[in-house]
Every structure is written in C-alpha cells, then in structure tokens.
Design a protein around this motif. Structure first.
Motif, mmCIF file in Angstrom:
data_model
loop_
_atom_site.group_PDB
_atom_site.id
_atom_site.type_symbol
_atom_site.label_atom_id
_atom_site.label_comp_id
_atom_site.label_asym_id
_atom_site.label_seq_id
_atom_site.Cartn_x
_atom_site.Cartn_y
_atom_site.Cartn_z
ATOM 1 N N GLY A 118 2.794 3.284 -14.775
ATOM 2 C CA GLY A 118 4.231 3.332 -14.555
ATOM 3 C C GLY A 118 4.579 3.792 -13.152
ATOM 4 N N GLY A 119 3.868 4.805 -12.648
ATOM 5 C CA GLY A 119 4.113 5.285 -11.289
ATOM 6 C C GLY A 119 3.821 4.229 -10.248
ATOM 7 N N LEU A 120 2.714 3.504 -10.428
ATOM 8 C CA LEU A 120 2.352 2.453 -9.469
ATOM 9 C C LEU A 120 3.375 1.326 -9.485
ATOM 10 N N ILE A 121 3.810 0.923 -10.686
ATOM 11 C CA ILE A 121 4.796 -0.158 -10.778
ATOM 12 C C ILE A 121 6.097 0.241 -10.096
ATOM 13 N N ILE A 122 6.562 1.462 -10.357
ATOM 14 C CA ILE A 122 7.835 1.894 -9.782
ATOM 15 C C ILE A 122 7.705 2.123 -8.279
ATOM 16 N N GLY A 123 6.584 2.707 -7.843
ATOM 17 C CA GLY A 123 6.387 2.915 -6.407
ATOM 18 C C GLY A 123 6.403 1.605 -5.641
ATOM 19 N N VAL A 124 5.653 0.624 -6.135
ATOM 20 C CA VAL A 124 5.606 -0.686 -5.475
ATOM 21 C C VAL A 124 6.953 -1.388 -5.585
ATOM 22 N N GLY A 125 7.568 -1.327 -6.773
ATOM 23 C CA GLY A 125 8.853 -1.991 -6.965
ATOM 24 C C GLY A 125 9.931 -1.446 -6.044
ATOM 25 N N GLU A 126 9.963 -0.122 -5.872
ATOM 26 C CA GLU A 126 10.949 0.484 -4.971
ATOM 27 C C GLU A 126 10.791 -0.014 -3.544
ATOM 28 N N GLY A 128 22.951 -4.777 0.861
ATOM 29 C CA GLY A 128 23.454 -3.618 1.592
ATOM 30 C C GLY A 128 22.571 -2.397 1.549
ATOM 31 N N GLY A 129 21.359 -2.521 1.043
ATOM 32 C CA GLY A 129 20.428 -1.398 1.022
ATOM 33 C C GLY A 129 20.682 -0.457 -0.150
ATOM 34 N N GLY A 130 19.875 0.585 -0.208
ATOM 35 C CA GLY A 130 20.023 1.579 -1.265
ATOM 36 C C GLY A 130 19.326 1.246 -2.566
ATOM 37 N N ILE A 131 18.628 0.106 -2.624
ATOM 38 C CA ILE A 131 17.955 -0.286 -3.866
ATOM 39 C C ILE A 131 16.907 0.752 -4.264
ATOM 40 N N GLU A 132 16.245 1.333 -3.287
ATOM 41 C CA GLU A 132 15.171 2.285 -3.567
ATOM 42 C C GLU A 132 15.667 3.476 -4.383
ATOM 43 N N ILE A 133 16.964 3.779 -4.292
ATOM 44 C CA ILE A 133 17.528 4.921 -4.999
ATOM 45 C C ILE A 133 17.667 4.636 -6.487
ATOM 46 N N TRP A 134 18.123 3.416 -6.827
ATOM 47 C CA TRP A 134 18.437 3.145 -8.235
ATOM 48 C C TRP A 134 17.490 2.171 -8.923
ATOM 49 N N PHE A 146 0.828 -1.206 0.000
ATOM 50 C CA PHE A 146 0.000 0.000 0.000
ATOM 51 C C PHE A 146 0.868 1.264 0.000
ATOM 52 N N GLY A 147 1.952 1.230 0.794
ATOM 53 C CA GLY A 147 2.866 2.373 0.813
ATOM 54 C C GLY A 147 3.461 2.637 -0.557
ATOM 55 N N GLY A 148 3.827 1.564 -1.261
ATOM 56 C CA GLY A 148 4.371 1.715 -2.602
ATOM 57 C C GLY A 148 3.348 2.254 -3.587
ATOM 58 N N LEU A 149 2.104 1.786 -3.485
ATOM 59 C CA LEU A 149 1.045 2.270 -4.375
ATOM 60 C C LEU A 149 0.797 3.764 -4.171
ATOM 61 N N MET A 150 0.798 4.201 -2.920
ATOM 62 C CA MET A 150 0.530 5.618 -2.645
ATOM 63 C C MET A 150 1.693 6.499 -3.081
ATOM 64 N N THR A 151 2.917 6.039 -2.859
ATOM 65 C CA THR A 151 4.073 6.780 -3.366
ATOM 66 C C THR A 151 4.054 6.827 -4.884
ATOM 67 N N GLY A 152 3.658 5.701 -5.494
ATOM 68 C CA GLY A 152 3.573 5.635 -6.945
ATOM 69 C C GLY A 152 2.577 6.624 -7.520
ATOM 70 N N MET A 153 1.454 6.849 -6.830
ATOM 71 C CA MET A 153 0.476 7.827 -7.303
ATOM 72 C C MET A 153 1.069 9.233 -7.300
ATOM 73 N N LEU A 154 1.901 9.535 -6.306
ATOM 74 C CA LEU A 154 2.538 10.853 -6.263
ATOM 75 C C LEU A 154 3.589 10.993 -7.361
ATOM 76 N N LEU A 178 9.089 -2.702 -2.298
ATOM 77 C CA LEU A 178 9.270 -4.144 -2.097
ATOM 78 C C LEU A 178 10.732 -4.545 -2.240
ATOM 79 N N SER A 179 11.428 -3.973 -3.228
ATOM 80 C CA SER A 179 12.835 -4.336 -3.414
ATOM 81 C C SER A 179 13.686 -3.857 -2.240
ATOM 82 N N GLU A 180 13.375 -2.650 -1.730
ATOM 83 C CA GLU A 180 14.153 -2.131 -0.594
ATOM 84 C C GLU A 180 13.948 -2.986 0.645
#
Length: 309
Positions: free
Chosen positions: A257-265, A277-283, A9-17, A267-269
């Motif tokens: 595209g926003g929803l996919i990237i928001g959720v992907g960021e 080692g973290g930092g996946i959300e950045i790249w 849900f957090g990823g979906l909401m970030t993706g909407m923004l 979940l991957s992080e």
C-alpha cells in the motif's frame, strides 16, 4: 524515460517511508484490535527524544563523537518508548479489555494529546535536527543506458533500505516466532487467548514496545529529512490511506500500500498536476483510499470479516 524512472524511484522510496509509519498502525491493530491514532504522536515523541538526547549526551559524558552520541541517543530513546508502552498498557489498556472499539479509539486519541504535551514539556517545542550521517547529495545511476543517468537521492535510498530491512524482520517475527503467533491469537479473540494461558497484558506491552521502536526509526528518518517539529504528527495522517489500501491486519499490505501510494502521488503530481492546477499529491492518497472503502473495504490483503447470526 530517465525522468519517468527518477519520479518512479522517488515515489517508491517515499512509499517505503509511508509504509514504515503505517506499520505502527498495523502492528497494534493486528495484536489488540485497537486502531492507534496515537501513532503520529509516538513518531514525534520518539524523534524529539532522539534529537534532544543526541544533543545532551556529549555534554553529560564530556566527549564530541557524533556516532557514539547517536547510538546512545537511539538506545535511550528506545528505552523511553518502552517505558511509554508499559505505562500505556498498565494505566490505560489493562482497564479497557473487551471494551467497545469506539472506547479504545477515544483512549488512543487521549494518548495522542498527552504525548504531544509531554514531548513539548520535556524536550521543548523548537525545530530540532537529527544528523545520523546519511548523505544528502544525489547519485547518478544507469549512465550507460540514459544520457546523464537517473538521479537518485542517497538519503532516500538509505532510508528505503532501512525501512525494508525492518519490515522483513517484523514479517519474520509475526510468522515464525511463538510470540508472533500469540499476538495473532490475541487479535482474533482476547478471551479465547486468555483461556489458553496467553498473558494478555504481556502481549500488549510487547506489541506497543515494537510499535514504539518502529515509531523511533520512522521519526529518526523523517526527522533527518524534514527536521523534528510538531508537524511530524501529520505524517501519520499521510499513512492512514496506506493502511486502508493494504489492509489493517496485513504487514505485507502496509508495504504494498505504501509503495502504491508513494508512486501514485509522485506520478500523478508530475503528469496530471499541470492539467488540473497542481496539488494532486495532497489528496491523491485519500481519494484512492475512498475508492477502496467503497469497493474493497478490507483492503488488498486484509481479512474479510463475516458476522454470522
């Protein structure tokens, strides 16, 4: 499962923004063929105008009502964005009709630095806050299904609803109105659109005004969450992979595209970050965009352009 749903849900909401910022890119490219690198500066300028006018208006009018001040500040900031759109068309775009894409791109880069400097000159360079009354405390849902329920931030939920409503309105505007069809015609061929009587200058002013309002809504929401500061311009950089993924000419593509990237960021992080080692959300978004550029450069919903000779 509850933790997974919270992350989802957090990823979906970030993706909407993200989608809200990406919409500015899509709207202008769809109507004028210009990739607007100034969208991040427009978000910042609009957020600065909203924040500062919300502070100044109560003093000017002699009252202390936050709701009225925010409404008036939004209206004045929207007028400022309309003025910016009109000036961009009159002073820049009107003189670059049918020029090369690289020329138009460089023009938007110049607009970026101009708006950054103008915003700092008029509104100052401190960190400002926007208080539009969105609750920041979390709410727990599905308590009957999961022990303790699923925690969702109310502010993120309201922001996602606002973004979704704006997206729906813009989709209807492009698909169902005469002006929306004229915008698509101008995007396909400037000269052909002019030959059938479509006023190119008026169409460009309209689309930059709409993109300015989108930037104002995005700046208001991001400013409420993060504070209004010059790092807001980097939000546009986070939206670039969204545009690549969804397609430069597709409003629904910007959303998906926003929803996919928001959720992907998110979940991957959470699930892969501890192993690398973290930092996946950045790249993450940029790597995903690179993959799409290699295998489907027009994006999920973009139009495939075939040049015949």
């Amino acid at each position: 499962m509850a933790f997974f749903l919270e992350t989802l849900f957090g990823g979906l909401m970030t993706g909407m923004l993200y989608s809200l910022v990406a919409l500015g890119f899509v709207l202008i490219f769809k109507a004028s063929g210009v990739f607007n690198f100034a969208q991040g500066a427009m978000v910042l300028f609009a957020a600065l105008a909203m924040a500062r006018f919300a502070e100044w208006i109560p003093g000017w009018l002699g009252f202390d009502n936050r709701i009225v001040a925010n409404v008036l500040a939004f209206a004045v900031a929207a007028l400022c964005m309309f003025a910016v759109a009109w000036l961009i068309e009159k002073l820049v775009l009107r003189h670059l009709v049918n020029q090369e894409a690289a020329t138009l791109l460089m023009a938007t880069l110049g607009i970026t630095y101009f708006l950054d400097g103008l915003g700092q000159t008029i509104f100052g360079s401190n960190v400002y806050s926007i208080d539009i009354g969105m609750p920041k405390d979390p709410v727990f849902m599905m308590e009957s299904v999961f022990d303790g329920g699923v925690m969702i931030n109310k502010e993120d939920l309201i922001a996602a609803v606002i973004a979704a409503a704006l997206v729906a309105l813009l989709t209807l505007f492009f698909q169902k109105t005469g002006t929306g069809r004229a915008l698509r015609a101008v995007a396909d061929d400037h000269q052909a659109a002019q030959s059938v009587g479509i006023p190119l200058s008026r169409i460009w002013v309209i689309v930059w005004c709409v993109a300015g309002v989108v930037a104002l809504v995005a700046g208001m929401i991001w400013g409420s969450k993060l504070g209004v500061q010059f790092s807001l311009t980097t939000v546009a950089l986070r939206a670039l992979p969204v545009v690549i993924l969804g397609g430069l000419t597709s409003v629904p593509g910007a959303i998906i595209g926003g929803l996919i990237i928001g959720v992907g960021e998110k979940l991957s992080e959470v699930y892969l970050g501890p192993y690398v080692g973290g930092g996946i959300e950045i790249w993450f978004a940029y790597v995903l965009a690179l993959v799409f550029l290699l295998f489907r450069p027009q994006g999920l919903f973009g139009e495939k352009i075939i040049d015949r000779v």
